[in-house]
Design a protein around this motif. Structure first.
Motif, PDB file in Angstrom:
ATOM      1  N   ARG A 117       0.820  -1.209   0.000  1.00 41.71           N
ATOM      2  CA  ARG A 117       0.000   0.000   0.000  1.00 41.71           C
ATOM      3  C   ARG A 117       0.858   1.265   0.000  1.00 41.71           C
ATOM      4  O   ARG A 117       0.421   2.318  -0.478  1.00 41.71           O
ATOM      5  CB  ARG A 117      -0.942  -0.009   1.206  1.00 41.71           C
ATOM      6  CG  ARG A 117      -2.094  -0.997   1.075  1.00 41.71           C
ATOM      7  CD  ARG A 117      -3.183  -0.695   2.107  1.00 41.71           C
ATOM      8  NE  ARG A 117      -2.672  -0.844   3.456  1.00 41.71           N
ATOM      9  CZ  ARG A 117      -2.798  -1.936   4.191  1.00 41.71           C
ATOM     10  NH1 ARG A 117      -3.423  -2.998   3.695  1.00 41.71           N
ATOM     11  NH2 ARG A 117      -2.317  -1.988   5.421  1.00 41.71           N
ATOM     12  N   ARG A 164      -6.572  -4.058  -2.492  1.00 45.82           N
ATOM     13  CA  ARG A 164      -6.404  -3.466  -3.824  1.00 45.82           C
ATOM     14  C   ARG A 164      -5.856  -4.537  -4.755  1.00 45.82           C
ATOM     15  O   ARG A 164      -5.202  -5.475  -4.297  1.00 45.82           O
ATOM     16  CB  ARG A 164      -5.414  -2.296  -3.780  1.00 45.82           C
ATOM     17  CG  ARG A 164      -5.798  -1.189  -2.814  1.00 45.82           C
ATOM     18  CD  ARG A 164      -4.670  -0.199  -2.622  1.00 45.82           C
ATOM     19  NE  ARG A 164      -4.959   0.752  -1.549  1.00 45.82           N
ATOM     20  CZ  ARG A 164      -4.086   1.627  -1.083  1.00 45.82           C
ATOM     21  NH1 ARG A 164      -2.858   1.682  -1.595  1.00 45.82           N
ATOM     22  NH2 ARG A 164      -4.431   2.450  -0.108  1.00 45.82           N
ATOM     23  N   THR A 176      -2.966  -0.016  -8.520  1.00 45.23           N
ATOM     24  CA  THR A 176      -3.606   1.279  -8.685  1.00 45.23           C
ATOM     25  C   THR A 176      -2.605   2.431  -8.621  1.00 45.23           C
ATOM     26  O   THR A 176      -2.980   3.580  -8.858  1.00 45.23           O
ATOM     27  CB  THR A 176      -4.693   1.505  -7.617  1.00 45.23           C
ATOM     28  OG1 THR A 176      -4.086   1.640  -6.322  1.00 45.23           O
ATOM     29  CG2 THR A 176      -5.680   0.352  -7.593  1.00 45.23           C
ATOM     30  N   GLN A 177      -1.348   2.151  -8.299  1.00 46.59           N
ATOM     31  CA  GLN A 177      -0.312   3.180  -8.213  1.00 46.59           C
ATOM     32  C   GLN A 177       0.641   3.054  -9.406  1.00 46.59           C
ATOM     33  O   GLN A 177       1.456   2.127  -9.460  1.00 46.59           O
ATOM     34  CB  GLN A 177       0.481   3.055  -6.915  1.00 46.59           C
ATOM     35  CG  GLN A 177      -0.323   3.246  -5.643  1.00 46.59           C
ATOM     36  CD  GLN A 177       0.556   3.271  -4.414  1.00 46.59           C
ATOM     37  OE1 GLN A 177       1.586   3.955  -4.384  1.00 46.59           O
ATOM     38  NE2 GLN A 177       0.166   2.528  -3.397  1.00 46.59           N
ATOM     39  N   ASP A 211       1.114  -2.489  -5.870  1.00 45.52           N
ATOM     40  CA  ASP A 211      -0.256  -1.993  -5.879  1.00 45.52           C
ATOM     41  C   ASP A 211      -0.599  -1.561  -7.304  1.00 45.52           C
ATOM     42  O   ASP A 211      -0.019  -0.606  -7.835  1.00 45.52           O
ATOM     43  CB  ASP A 211      -0.367  -0.818  -4.903  1.00 45.52           C
ATOM     44  CG  ASP A 211      -1.762  -0.213  -4.847  1.00 45.52           C
ATOM     45  OD1 ASP A 211      -2.625  -0.547  -5.682  1.00 45.52           O
ATOM     46  OD2 ASP A 211      -1.984   0.628  -3.962  1.00 45.52           O
ATOM     47  N   VAL A 219      -7.221   0.440 -11.921  1.00 46.31           N
ATOM     48  CA  VAL A 219      -5.875  -0.059 -12.201  1.00 46.31           C
ATOM     49  C   VAL A 219      -5.132   0.918 -13.111  1.00 46.31           C
ATOM     50  O   VAL A 219      -5.687   1.424 -14.099  1.00 46.31           O
ATOM     51  CB  VAL A 219      -5.944  -1.453 -12.855  1.00 46.31           C
ATOM     52  CG1 VAL A 219      -4.566  -1.905 -13.336  1.00 46.31           C
ATOM     53  CG2 VAL A 219      -6.513  -2.470 -11.863  1.00 46.31           C
ATOM     54  N   TYR A 249      -6.320 -10.914  -7.605  1.00 44.13           N
ATOM     55  CA  TYR A 249      -7.456 -10.564  -6.756  1.00 44.13           C
ATOM     56  C   TYR A 249      -7.742 -11.710  -5.784  1.00 44.13           C
ATOM     57  O   TYR A 249      -7.426 -12.869  -6.068  1.00 44.13           O
ATOM     58  CB  TYR A 249      -8.697 -10.316  -7.612  1.00 44.13           C
ATOM     59  CG  TYR A 249      -8.595  -9.103  -8.509  1.00 44.13           C
ATOM     60  CD1 TYR A 249      -9.151  -7.881  -8.126  1.00 44.13           C
ATOM     61  CD2 TYR A 249      -7.956  -9.175  -9.746  1.00 44.13           C
ATOM     62  CE1 TYR A 249      -9.060  -6.768  -8.953  1.00 44.13           C
ATOM     63  CE2 TYR A 249      -7.863  -8.058 -10.564  1.00 44.13           C
ATOM     64  CZ  TYR A 249      -8.414  -6.855 -10.171  1.00 44.13           C
ATOM     65  OH  TYR A 249      -8.317  -5.756 -10.986  1.00 44.13           O
ATOM     66  N   CYS A 256      -3.090  -8.873 -13.050  1.00 48.00           N
ATOM     67  CA  CYS A 256      -3.554  -8.320 -11.776  1.00 48.00           C
ATOM     68  C   CYS A 256      -4.206  -9.423 -10.961  1.00 48.00           C
ATOM     69  O   CYS A 256      -5.050 -10.166 -11.466  1.00 48.00           O
ATOM     70  CB  CYS A 256      -4.532  -7.173 -12.019  1.00 48.00           C
ATOM     71  SG  CYS A 256      -3.731  -5.710 -12.714  1.00 48.00           S
ATOM     72  N   SER A 302     -14.258  -9.590  -6.907  1.00 42.04           N
ATOM     73  CA  SER A 302     -13.332  -8.456  -6.836  1.00 42.04           C
ATOM     74  C   SER A 302     -12.723  -8.191  -8.205  1.00 42.04           C
ATOM     75  O   SER A 302     -12.588  -7.043  -8.633  1.00 42.04           O
ATOM     76  CB  SER A 302     -12.225  -8.736  -5.817  1.00 42.04           C
ATOM     77  OG  SER A 302     -12.744  -8.873  -4.516  1.00 42.04           O
ATOM     78  N   HIS A 313     -13.674  -4.906 -11.827  1.00 43.86           N
ATOM     79  CA  HIS A 313     -12.756  -4.072 -12.605  1.00 43.86           C
ATOM     80  C   HIS A 313     -12.739  -4.418 -14.091  1.00 43.86           C
ATOM     81  O   HIS A 313     -12.180  -3.667 -14.884  1.00 43.86           O
ATOM     82  CB  HIS A 313     -11.341  -4.189 -12.038  1.00 43.86           C
ATOM     83  CG  HIS A 313     -11.199  -3.603 -10.671  1.00 43.86           C
ATOM     84  ND1 HIS A 313     -10.080  -3.785  -9.884  1.00 43.86           N
ATOM     85  CD2 HIS A 313     -12.047  -2.818  -9.940  1.00 43.86           C
ATOM     86  CE1 HIS A 313     -10.243  -3.151  -8.730  1.00 43.86           C
ATOM     87  NE2 HIS A 313     -11.428  -2.561  -8.747  1.00 43.86           N
TER      88      HIS A 313
END
Length: 326
Positions: A20, A134, A40-41, A38, A104, A64, A62, A69, A73
């Motif tokens: 995170r 995430r 999303t970053q 992560d 993402v 999950y 990715c 979940s 996305h």
């Protein structure tokens, strides 16, 4: 110094905290060890490519903790749901269209409108994914071109000192990467054979296309997902590389102090940082393409990016974005 973490509650909590915070953490799955960030970053995802020394921005898988979940996305069709019920958790990756609301980072999908997703069958990893909360992007945890790792020791041989931690879950029981199945076309297509056999997949969804060789894939030099080459996202506006000046009717993709006079500017990295530039690349191309069309600009000029480190991957992508349209 790379930490070695035990797969207990404290180790998993620390690994999740590192992820995170934008750090890289390797973890075991049933297939091979993955190098996680992560998803999303964008900056964290760029660090994956930097640590691996990847020459191209390949799409990443990715991970999950469960199917719902993942399907939050991506757009799951009936075949995807049947396959998820049959194989997840397990060694099957599905390539599906991204949802508009998908958080993402574009870099994780190499700028494509699709995303490769899977739910791994490893209790420690599923616990980690639940705690992170995430999606975690993760290719194999090895330097690019080297043998995929199936133990924590293998990870440290190639990436020790380059990543924050390894969650040591012991040897991987399958030992080969997941199968990758593209569900975005008229029929399922096996992009990469792996831990889920084609026969088992066909028992769920019927005949599956296959047959593109690695040599043919590499010759195309455009990656759709792990295992296959087709077209990456390319801007509608023409792209001009190594610009030393820019006109008022051009958009500018800047690296370092921007050239004066552009109709629109997107800054990859004002400080000339290649990791920051990689994280911003696909967002920048899309933003300038959209703004340029609104303003009626004739193209996108791109300032020179050094041919070193992540600059090799950035320039590889830019060269393909600037190639003549067929």
């Amino acid at each position: 110094m790379t930490e070695i973490l035990r797969p207990d509650a404290a180790g998993i909590a620390h690994a999740a905290e590192l992820l995170r915070a934008g750090e890289l953490v390797a973890f075991g799955t049933e297939t091979v060890y993955g190098l996680g960030a992560d998803a999303t970053q964008a900056r964290a995802v760029a660090c994956i490519f930097e640590a691996k020394g990847r020459p191209h921005f390949n799409p990443l898988i990715c991970h999950y903790p469960d199917a719902e979940s993942a399907f939050a996305h991506v757009e799951a069709n009936p075949a995807a749901r049947r396959l998820a019920e049959a194989f997840w958790p397990g060694p099957l990756t599905l390539v599906l269209p991204r949802r508009v609301t998908c958080p993402v980072a574009l870099l994780a999908g190499a700028g494509l409108e699709t995303l490769a997703v899977r739910v791994p069958a490893q209790a420690d990893t599923l616990a980690l994914l639940r705690v992170v909360g995430r999606p975690v992007a993760a290719p194999s945890a090895n330097r690019s071109g080297q043998v995929s790792p199936t133990t924590a020791a293998h990870v440290l041989e190639g990436l020790g000192g380059r990543i924050a931690a390894v969650l040591d879950s012991g040897p991987c029981p399958v030992g080969v990467e997941s199968s990758v199945l593209d569900l975005t076309g008229p029929r399922p297509f096996l992009l990469r054979p792996g831990g889920a056999t084609c026969e088992a997949i066909e028992a769920v969804v019927g005949p599956v296309g296959r047959g593109i060789t690695p040599a043919a894939a590499q010759a195309a030099r455009t990656l759709r997902s792990p295992g296959l080459m087709v077209s990456h996202y390319a801007p509608t506006l023409p792209v001009r590389l190594a610009a030393q000046d820019v006109a008022a009717d051009e958009a500018l993709l800047a690296f370092g102090p921007p050239l004066p006079g552009a109709g629109a500017v997107f800054q990859l990295s004002a400080a000339g940082n290649l990791t920051e530039a990689a994280a911003n690349l696909f967002t920048g191309l899309r933003a300038l393409d959209a703004e340029g069309q609104i303003q009626g600009l004739r193209g996108i000029a791109v300032m020179a990016v050094p041919e070193s480190g992540l600059g090799l991957a950035i320039n590889d992508r830019l060269q393909r974005a600037s190639a003549p349209r067929s």
